[in-house]
Design a protein around this motif. Structure first.
Motif, short mmCIF file in Angstrom:
data_model
loop_
_atom_site.label_atom_id
_atom_site.label_comp_id
_atom_site.label_asym_id
_atom_site.label_seq_id
_atom_site.Cartn_x
_atom_site.Cartn_y
_atom_site.Cartn_z
N PHE A 94 -40.75 -2.18 9.25
CA PHE A 94 -39.41 -1.58 9.38
C PHE A 94 -38.43 -2.58 9.98
N VAL A 95 -37.14 -2.39 9.66
CA VAL A 95 -36.06 -3.01 10.43
C VAL A 95 -35.93 -2.17 11.70
N LEU A 96 -35.96 -2.80 12.85
CA LEU A 96 -35.85 -2.07 14.12
C LEU A 96 -34.52 -2.39 14.79
N ALA A 97 -34.00 -1.42 15.54
CA ALA A 97 -32.85 -1.68 16.40
C ALA A 97 -32.81 -0.62 17.49
N ILE A 98 -32.17 -1.00 18.59
CA ILE A 98 -31.90 -0.04 19.65
C ILE A 98 -30.40 0.21 19.67
N VAL A 99 -30.04 1.48 19.66
CA VAL A 99 -28.63 1.87 19.70
C VAL A 99 -28.46 2.79 20.90
N SER A 100 -27.80 2.25 21.94
CA SER A 100 -27.70 2.96 23.21
C SER A 100 -26.25 3.26 23.56
N ASN A 101 -26.04 4.34 24.25
CA ASN A 101 -24.69 4.64 24.76
C ASN A 101 -24.43 3.95 26.10
N ASN A 102 -25.42 3.26 26.62
CA ASN A 102 -25.27 2.59 27.91
C ASN A 102 -24.15 1.54 27.81
N LYS A 103 -23.21 1.62 28.78
CA LYS A 103 -22.02 0.75 28.73
C LYS A 103 -22.17 -0.50 29.59
N ASN A 104 -23.28 -0.61 30.29
CA ASN A 104 -23.47 -1.74 31.19
C ASN A 104 -23.87 -2.99 30.40
N ILE A 130 -27.58 -4.25 29.02
CA ILE A 130 -27.87 -4.34 27.58
C ILE A 130 -28.28 -5.77 27.21
N SER A 131 -27.59 -6.77 27.78
CA SER A 131 -27.99 -8.14 27.42
C SER A 131 -29.35 -8.50 28.03
N LYS A 132 -29.68 -7.91 29.16
CA LYS A 132 -31.01 -8.12 29.73
C LYS A 132 -32.07 -7.54 28.78
N VAL A 133 -31.80 -6.33 28.27
CA VAL A 133 -32.74 -5.70 27.33
C VAL A 133 -32.82 -6.52 26.05
N GLN A 134 -31.67 -7.09 25.62
CA GLN A 134 -31.69 -7.93 24.41
C GLN A 134 -32.63 -9.13 24.58
N THR A 135 -32.65 -9.71 25.78
CA THR A 135 -33.50 -10.90 26.01
C THR A 135 -34.99 -10.57 25.93
N ILE A 136 -35.37 -9.31 26.14
CA ILE A 136 -36.78 -8.95 26.06
C ILE A 136 -37.11 -8.23 24.74
N SER A 137 -36.16 -8.25 23.79
CA SER A 137 -36.37 -7.58 22.51
C SER A 137 -36.23 -8.59 21.37
N ASN A 138 -37.10 -8.55 20.39
CA ASN A 138 -36.94 -9.46 19.25
C ASN A 138 -36.34 -8.73 18.04
N PHE A 139 -35.35 -7.90 18.33
CA PHE A 139 -34.55 -7.21 17.32
C PHE A 139 -33.22 -6.86 17.97
N THR A 140 -32.30 -6.31 17.18
CA THR A 140 -30.94 -6.06 17.68
C THR A 140 -30.90 -4.93 18.71
N VAL A 141 -30.17 -5.17 19.79
CA VAL A 141 -29.94 -4.14 20.81
C VAL A 141 -28.43 -3.94 20.93
N ILE A 142 -27.97 -2.71 20.66
CA ILE A 142 -26.54 -2.41 20.70
C ILE A 142 -26.26 -1.43 21.83
N GLY A 143 -25.29 -1.77 22.69
CA GLY A 143 -24.88 -0.87 23.76
C GLY A 143 -23.54 -0.23 23.44
N ASN A 144 -23.11 0.65 24.34
CA ASN A 144 -21.79 1.31 24.21
C ASN A 144 -21.58 1.88 22.80
N ALA A 145 -22.59 2.58 22.29
CA ALA A 145 -22.62 2.98 20.88
C ALA A 145 -21.79 4.23 20.58
N ASN A 146 -21.40 4.95 21.62
CA ASN A 146 -20.52 6.11 21.43
C ASN A 146 -21.16 7.21 20.55
N LYS A 147 -22.51 7.37 20.66
CA LYS A 147 -23.16 8.49 19.97
C LYS A 147 -22.63 9.79 20.58
N PRO A 148 -22.38 10.86 19.88
CA PRO A 148 -22.90 11.14 18.54
C PRO A 148 -22.11 10.54 17.37
#
Ligand code: MG
Length: 159
Positions: free
Chosen positions: A59-69, A73-91
């Protein structure tokens, strides 16, 4: 009911991803806090890292979070080998839709997995994706402990 997920599971680890793949799903969009890591912990549990390694093969993986920090988010990106998006404004499904366009995956080939009906599941529905509601990753641990204690109690009662 627009908030009713396609699947409702107790744990992330109860999801049958082979079945999901067989439905024609090519991308998995995860919520972050309480879904794949304890809220604001900034660290994946080892079993989640193993799960990601398996899923990356299919699968293509990604994290889509509403977290605005941004730092978080960049800390989580450094420990992830796929895209991590913050401030996503879900829903709002806009950020998810843009990401899927960038990787050439259609919404109907996508599953959105999260612990919150009003943000994660609604966003997935509005996107036109499949949706899976999971219990909080920490709640699950508590549940397992509670279940274990109950088993112990029963054993003690039988003696
Ligand atoms: Mg969450």
């Amino acid at each position: 009911m627009i908030l009713k997920p396609d699947y409702n599971v107790e744990s992330l680890f109860d999801i049958d991803f082979k079945e999901i793949k067989a439905l024609g799903i090519n991308a998995v969009l995860f919520d972050l806090d309480s879904t794949v890591m304890p809220s604001k912990s900034g660290e994946y549990p080892p079993e989640v890292i193993t799960l990601f390694q398996e899923l990356k093969q299919n699968f293509v993986l990604a994290i889509v979070s509403n977290n605005k920090n941004k730092d978080y988010i960049s800390k989580v990106q450094t420990i992830s080998n796929f895209t991590v998006i913050g401030n996503a404004n879900k829903p709002s499904p806009k950020i998810m839709r843009n990401f899927l366009k960038s990787v050439s995956v259609k919404p109907e080939e996508t599953v959105v997995i999260g612990d919150r009906p009003l943000t994660d599941i609604l966003a997935g529905k509005l996107l036109g994706a499949k949706t899976i509601l999971v219990d909080s990753i920490t709640k699950d641990k508590e549940n397992k402990l509670t279940r274990f204690v109950r088993k112990l109690e029963r054993l003690v009662i039988r003696k």
